[in-house]
Every structure is written in structure tokens, then in C-alpha cells.
Enzyme design. Structure first.
Site: not given
Ligand code: NDP
Ligand code: OXD
Length: 308
Positions: A223, A271
Site C-alpha cells: 500500500r 495499482h
Molecule cells: P496476508 O494477511 O495473507 O499476509 C500478511 C503477511 O504480512 C503475513 O505474513 C504477516 O505475518 C505479515 N505481517 C503483518 N504485519 C506484520 C508486521 N507488523 N511485521 C511483519 N510482518 C507482518 O496478506 P496477503 O498476502 O493476502 O496480502 C498482502 C497485502 O498485499 C494486502 O494487504 C494488500 O495490501 C497487498 N495487495 C496489493 C495488491 C495490488 O494490486 N498492489 C493486490 C493484492 C494485495 P504473519 O504471517 O506472522 O501474520
Molecule cells: C487488493 C488490491 O488488496 O487489489 O486486493 O490492492
């Protein structure tokens, strides 16, 4: 009772017929033709119109059309409203592809050759194999984990960092604040796939960049709120970082005079790293609607206290 579909990006003509086939008994409506707001039980949405969800006084669940949920006003939802993020094989695959593209572009110096072409300069730089380009993935959840594995399967040395300890085949995993400096010290391309929370906001800042090796690249697919724009610009302009690939911004789009637009070392995309594929994702959404209506936990439910 009804289900409302609303998205500024996802085409209801692609989604709603699929949902109607999977949920033939349900009254599925497309915003703004919602009928009586008090009858709406589930909202399927990506960036809902301001105040819309508050008017659904009998809402039981919100299904995000994105993996992230930071665009939803979750603090305004009554505690009983379940919130699910989207986990979809199509979305995950596209995100991993984007991460692979960005890493390959840097590993093979394509960013440099793009700049040289614009300057009309033939500059032979000895190409190196992917084994010489270690990549680090921040966030090892659904998308970060899949991206790390795809990079490793393609020959990159890959490390990853998450909140809690992880074991992923072939990935050098680190966790927590204590693991961050070692994780960062080894990588040439840093890919951010964290969710945006109070803990991760502004995480891509001058302090973090200083822990990366000289010449490293940053890829932000998480983000815009993760990145301190001025710190990135300073780190690139000082020569400490080699450049950045940015898919997300605050705000989107950035203002027309933002320095990112014309920076020779920044690649911007609007995005588009990944999006839910209605063919696969409609099934996940339909399953979640049924779960919410039965009062069962939804798939990929958000932990409100954690923020993701
Ligand atoms: P998940 O919830 O599956 O994974 C999040 C990961 O981040 C987990 O491994 C978690 O750790 C880790 N995490 C969270 N907080 C912290 C922290 N404070 N310190 C270290 N690690 C942390 O999310 P997704 O993989 O499904 O998606 C990730 C992000 O990708 C979304 O939230 C979105 O912002 C972004 N996204 C962007 C898109 C785009 O088009 N640009 C499309 C889709 C998603 P733990 O495993 O230990 O909980
Ligand atoms: C998502 C994105 O969070 O598209 O799926 O950013």
C-alpha cells in the site's frame, strides 16, 4: 434479505451472473439498485461509497473484493459484523507474476538499459544470472508466500520476513523486529507485500533503507501508506538505492506534480499488480456468503485487533 455488490473497479456484469448461479436462492443486487437498505445482509465491495455500509442496519458480513481491507471503514462496523478479505488463486498468481517481473527487470539490468535507450547510449553491462540477485519479500502471507516461492522456483535466492516465524521450502525466513536488520542486509531487491496496519504504516522509511545494501531496489506492491515518499526519493537521489517499482500510492493517483511521475529511476504502475479473477474468486465469495448466513466463521476472516 439481500446481498449487495459494489465496486468501482470490478465489473458487476462479470461477477453477479456467476454469483447468481452459485447462490440461486439469494437476492443479489448491484449498487445503487439496493432496494431496502435494512434488508442488506452481506456487502461484497471494494472501496464502498462513504456512509453506504452504515445504512445497512442488519449487515452481518462484509466481503472485501481485495486482499487488503484497509480501504474499509472497519472501525465503524458493529462488532458482530464479520469481515473477510479476498483470497483467490487468480489474484495470488497475478501478484506473484508482478513480483517476478519486477525482480527480473532489476536482475537483468533492464531498468538501466531503458534509461540508456532514452539517452541514445549503447552501454554493454555484463549480464549475470539470477543467482547473483537475492530477493527479500516482506510479508509471507498468502501473496508474499506465493511470490517468494515463485521467485525461488525461477532461480532467485529468496529470503522472507513476517511477524511470526515461518518455514517455507527454499526460503530463508526471518521474523519480528529482531529479524529485520539481518533480513535486509542481504538483499538486492526488496518486495513489500505487507498489509497496511498501525504497525506497518511508514515502514519503508529512511531507517529501513539505510539497512539495505548500496544499490538495492525497492518494489512496493503493498500500500502507498507503507512508503515514506520523501525518504525513498532521498535514498535514490543520494545513490544509496538503485531505484523503485511502485504499484501503490497515497493518494492514488499521486498529484500530477509528484516527483515520482518523472523520476528516471522509478517505474510507476497504477495499482494493477493483481486483481481478483471472477472465474475463481466468485466461488470463494459465494462460499463466504453462505458461511456468513449460517453464522459460521468466514474464510480469510480479518482479525480486527491485528488489522489484517
Ligand atoms: P496476508 O494477511 O495473507 O499476509 C500478511 C503477511 O504480512 C503475513 O505474513 C504477516 O505475518 C505479515 N505481517 C503483518 N504485519 C506484520 C508486521 N507488523 N511485521 C511483519 N510482518 C507482518 O496478506 P496477503 O498476502 O493476502 O496480502 C498482502 C497485502 O498485499 C494486502 O494487504 C494488500 O495490501 C497487498 N495487495 C496489493 C495488491 C495490488 O494490486 N498492489 C493486490 C493484492 C494485495 P504473519 O504471517 O506472522 O501474520
Ligand atoms: C487488493 C488490491 O488488496 O487489489 O486486493 O490492492
Amino acid at each position: 434479505m439481500s446481498i449487495v455488490f459494489h465496486s468501482v473497479l470490478d465489473d458487476p456484469e462479470e461477477w453477479v451472473p456467476r454469483l447468481r448461479v452459485l447462490l440461486p436462492e439469494e437476492d443479489i443486487r448491484v449498487w445503487p439498485d439496493i432496494g431496502d437498505p435494512a434488508k442488506v445482509e452481506v456487502a461484497v465491495t471494494w472501496i464502498p461509497p462513504e456512509g453506504a455500509l452504515e445504512s445497512f442496519t442488519n449487515l452481518i458480513a462484509v466481503q472485501s473484493l481485495g486482499a487488503g481491507i484497509n480501504h474499509l471503514p472497519i472501525q465503524t462496523f458493529p462488532p458482530q459484523v464479520r469481515i473477510a478479505r479476498l483470497v483467490d488463486s487468480g489474484l495470488t498468481g497475478m501478484m506473484a507474476d508482478y513480483g517476478l517481473f519486477a525482480a527480473l527487470r532489476y536482475a537483468r539490468n533492464i531498468d538501466h538499459h531503458e534509461r540508456m535507450q532514452r539517452a541514445g547510449t549503447w552501454d554493454y553491462v555484463m549480464p549475470r544470472g539470477l543467482a547473483s540477485c537475492p530477493v527479500g519479500v516482506m510479508g509471507l502471507g498468502v501473496i508474499g508466500g506465493a511470490t517468494a516461492l515463485k521467485l525461488a522456483a525461477n532461480g532467485f535466492p529468496v529470503s522472507g520476513w513476517a511477524r511470526s516465524p515461518k518455514t517455507l521450502a527454499g526460503i530463508d525466513c526471518y521474523s519480528g523486529e529482531a529479524g529485520l536488520p539481518v533480513f535486509l542486509s542481504k538483499i538486492r531487491v526488496l518486495i513489500n507485500l505487507l498489509p497496511l496496519t498501525a504497525q506497518t504504516e511508514n515502514i519503508l522509511d529512511a531507517k529501513l533503507f539505510a539497512m539495505l545494501p548500496q544499490g538495492a531496489f525497492v518494489v512496493n506492491m503493498g500500500r502507498g501508506g507503507h512508503l515514506v515518499d520523501a525518504d525513498l526519493l532521498a535514498a535514490i537521489d543520494s545513490g544509496h538505492l538503485g531505484g523503485a517499482t511502485l504499484d501503490v500510492f497515497r493518494p492514488e493517483p499521486p498529484p500530477s506534480d509528484h516527483p515520482f511521475w518523472n523520476h528516471p529511476r522509478i517505474l510507476m504502475t497504477p495499482h494493477v499488480a493483481g486483481t481478483g479473477d471472477p472465474d475463481s474468486a466468485a466461488q470463494v465469495v459465494a462460499e463466504n456468503i453462505m458461511r456468513a448466513k449460517r453464522g459460521d466463521p468466514m474464510l480469510n476472516e480479518v482479525d480486527r485487533a491485528r488489522g489484517y
